[in-house]
Scaffold this motif. Structure first.
Motif, PDB file in Angstrom:
ATOM      1  N   ILE A 163      27.714  52.915 -29.240  1.00  0.00           N
ATOM      2  CA  ILE A 163      28.534  51.715 -29.040  1.00  0.00           C
ATOM      3  C   ILE A 163      27.960  50.863 -27.907  1.00  0.00           C
ATOM      4  O   ILE A 163      27.997  49.628 -27.968  1.00  0.00           O
ATOM      5  CB  ILE A 163      30.015  52.079 -28.764  1.00  0.00           C
ATOM      6  CG1 ILE A 163      30.929  50.876 -29.082  1.00  0.00           C
ATOM      7  CG2 ILE A 163      30.231  52.526 -27.338  1.00  0.00           C
ATOM      8  CD1 ILE A 163      31.076  50.577 -30.536  1.00  0.00           C
TER       9      ILE A 163
ATOM     10  N   MET B 264      25.137  48.976 -29.322  1.00  0.00           N
ATOM     11  CA  MET B 264      25.662  47.873 -30.127  1.00  0.00           C
ATOM     12  C   MET B 264      25.971  46.675 -29.236  1.00  0.00           C
ATOM     13  O   MET B 264      25.615  45.531 -29.542  1.00  0.00           O
ATOM     14  CB  MET B 264      26.922  48.313 -30.874  1.00  0.00           C
ATOM     15  CG  MET B 264      27.494  47.251 -31.804  1.00  0.00           C
ATOM     16  SD  MET B 264      29.271  47.423 -32.058  1.00  0.00           S
ATOM     17  CE  MET B 264      29.907  46.740 -30.520  1.00  0.00           C
TER      18      MET B 264
ATOM     19  N   MET C 213      24.059  52.199 -35.859  1.00  0.00           N
ATOM     20  CA  MET C 213      25.242  52.187 -36.716  1.00  0.00           C
ATOM     21  C   MET C 213      25.111  53.203 -37.853  1.00  0.00           C
ATOM     22  O   MET C 213      26.115  53.705 -38.368  1.00  0.00           O
ATOM     23  CB  MET C 213      25.491  50.787 -37.264  1.00  0.00           C
ATOM     24  CG  MET C 213      25.830  49.762 -36.191  1.00  0.00           C
ATOM     25  SD  MET C 213      27.135  50.272 -35.048  1.00  0.00           S
ATOM     26  CE  MET C 213      28.582  50.241 -36.097  1.00  0.00           C
TER      27      MET C 213
ATOM     28  N   THR D  57      30.322  42.469 -36.113  1.00  0.00           N
ATOM     29  CA  THR D  57      30.335  43.939 -36.079  1.00  0.00           C
ATOM     30  C   THR D  57      31.417  44.539 -36.958  1.00  0.00           C
ATOM     31  O   THR D  57      31.414  45.752 -37.192  1.00  0.00           O
ATOM     32  CB  THR D  57      30.563  44.434 -34.641  1.00  0.00           C
ATOM     33  OG1 THR D  57      31.821  43.939 -34.174  1.00  0.00           O
ATOM     34  CG2 THR D  57      29.463  43.949 -33.720  1.00  0.00           C
TER      35      THR D  57
ATOM     36  N   TYR E 234      31.496  47.257 -40.064  1.00  0.00           N
ATOM     37  CA  TYR E 234      31.600  48.712 -39.939  1.00  0.00           C
ATOM     38  C   TYR E 234      33.009  49.195 -40.301  1.00  0.00           C
ATOM     39  O   TYR E 234      33.171  50.170 -41.052  1.00  0.00           O
ATOM     40  CB  TYR E 234      31.235  49.145 -38.517  1.00  0.00           C
ATOM     41  CG  TYR E 234      31.665  50.552 -38.210  1.00  0.00           C
ATOM     42  CD1 TYR E 234      30.929  51.644 -38.663  1.00  0.00           C
ATOM     43  CD2 TYR E 234      32.831  50.801 -37.495  1.00  0.00           C
ATOM     44  CE1 TYR E 234      31.346  52.945 -38.405  1.00  0.00           C
ATOM     45  CE2 TYR E 234      33.249  52.093 -37.232  1.00  0.00           C
ATOM     46  CZ  TYR E 234      32.503  53.161 -37.687  1.00  0.00           C
ATOM     47  OH  TYR E 234      32.927  54.444 -37.449  1.00  0.00           O
TER      48      TYR E 234
ATOM     49  N   THR F 259      35.786  54.093 -28.587  1.00  0.00           N
ATOM     50  CA  THR F 259      34.833  53.186 -29.235  1.00  0.00           C
ATOM     51  C   THR F 259      35.527  52.141 -30.112  1.00  0.00           C
ATOM     52  O   THR F 259      35.000  51.045 -30.288  1.00  0.00           O
ATOM     53  CB  THR F 259      33.824  53.972 -30.083  1.00  0.00           C
ATOM     54  OG1 THR F 259      34.527  54.857 -30.966  1.00  0.00           O
ATOM     55  CG2 THR F 259      32.887  54.783 -29.197  1.00  0.00           C
TER      56      THR F 259
ATOM     57  N   LEU G  11      34.529  48.241 -30.051  1.00  0.00           N
ATOM     58  CA  LEU G  11      34.021  47.557 -31.239  1.00  0.00           C
ATOM     59  C   LEU G  11      34.875  46.329 -31.570  1.00  0.00           C
ATOM     60  O   LEU G  11      34.348  45.266 -31.911  1.00  0.00           O
ATOM     61  CB  LEU G  11      33.991  48.522 -32.420  1.00  0.00           C
ATOM     62  CG  LEU G  11      33.286  48.009 -33.682  1.00  0.00           C
ATOM     63  CD1 LEU G  11      32.574  49.148 -34.399  1.00  0.00           C
ATOM     64  CD2 LEU G  11      34.287  47.372 -34.653  1.00  0.00           C
TER      65      LEU G  11
END
Length: 312
Positions: free
Chosen positions: A16, A19, A43, A113, A116, A244, A248
């Motif tokens: 993460i 990311m 990912m 993002t 996901y 996370t 995210l």
């Protein structure tokens, strides 16, 4: 999972944070090859962990409730992201906002993002339906699951099949009953082949055998590093790894704000000061938002629970 596996929280935290780092436009532009490498495995590994950790040993009501409370914050933040992409001068710009476009972005092709979470909800739902309601051998159900993922990806166009492969891999590991760290064994020697593979741009594709190998080797390398981290540093990683979801969800808000730091940090030519400052600011900002929502009793409306910030 009935108990947390500390190594998995650690891995989730690393992925993460990567990311966040490479969603900083300045860093992605300054280090495009490093971005390609990271995008090959971060990912992908997250999806393996998701497939492994998805709990299907629950009744349909509880399972659907959990998916709903992933969908609600996902839909809210995806809507905000689309609107923001219309207003702000960003690369993924949207020329106009219509109800049809919003529905399309939420249910079919999300931006940013949030793809996901979109992929996660679909994969988890198919996984649960097959493994809870179809009576067959484990191998047969895994094959059927793979076929369904393929059909949903290629004919439904809802996901990238290259992404679903990794979720399927996590499911296979879980169904094998083998511990995750027996499949992905910590190894210093993993650094050698991963370095060799990453020297060739054609290998930097998560949908290829080379990409799958890089993902495996990256996890093995990180597990090796975990062994030698001081305990107090591990605890920070575990805390981030337990949270996370909020990082995210909320990170796009803060990565945009990080652009205001750039003029003041350009004196450092490598960009590392900007990256570390921005990742820290973004991570702390996301956690602070989650803490504030808990204190203001807003988490129950956004996440379906009284507290979303996990401390243990």
């Amino acid at each position: 999972m009935k108990h947390r596996i500390r190594q998995l929280d650690y891995l989730k935290s690393i992925f993460i944070l990567l990311m966040v780092a490479f969603h900083l436009v300045y860093i992605g532009d300054k280090y495009p090859y490093a971005k390609q490498i990271v995008y090959t495995f971060h990912m992908s590994a997250f999806l393996i962990l998701s497939g492994y950790l998805t709990n299907i040993q629950t009744d349909a009501g509880n399972f659907l409730k959990k998916q709903l409370w992933i969908f609600i914050p996902y839909a809210c933040m995806e809507t905000g992201y689309v609107i923001m992409s219309h207003i702000l001068p960003v690369r993924e710009s949207v020329s106009e906002i219509t109800p049809t476009l919003l529905v399309y972005k939420i249910f079919v092709k999300p931006m940013g993002t949030y793809w996901y979470l979109h992929t996660l909800i679909i994969c988890c739902t198919i996984y649960y339906c097959i493994f809870r309601h179809i009576h067959a051998t484990t191998i047969s159900r895994i094959i059927l699951f793979g076929v369904c993922l393929f059909a949903t990806s290629y004919f439904g166009g809802l996901m990238a099949f290259a992404n679903t492969i990794y979720f399927l891999a996590g499911v296979i590991i879980r169904q094998s009953k083998l511990p995750f760290t027996h499949i992905f064994q910590a190894s210093f020697l993993a650094l050698v082949p991963i370095a060799m593979l990453c020297c060739f741009p054609d290998n930097l594709n998560r949908g290829t055998l080379a990409g799958i190998t890089i993902t495996y080797l990256a996890i093995s390398t990180l597990l090796y590093i975990h062994r030698y981290l001081p305990e107090f540093i591990r605890q920070y990683f575990y805390f981030i790894g337990r949270n996370t979801l909020v990082i995210l969800l909320f990170s796009p808000i803060f990565t945009i704000l990080c652009k205001t730091f750039l003029p003041f940090l350009l004196f450092e030519p490598t960009g590392m000061l900007f990256m570390f400052t921005s990742v820290f600011f973004t991570t702390m900002g996301c956690l602070a938002m989650a803490w504030s929502m808990d204190k203001l009793h807003l988490s129950r409306f956004f996440f379906g629970k009284d507290t979303i910030l996990s401390r243990q």
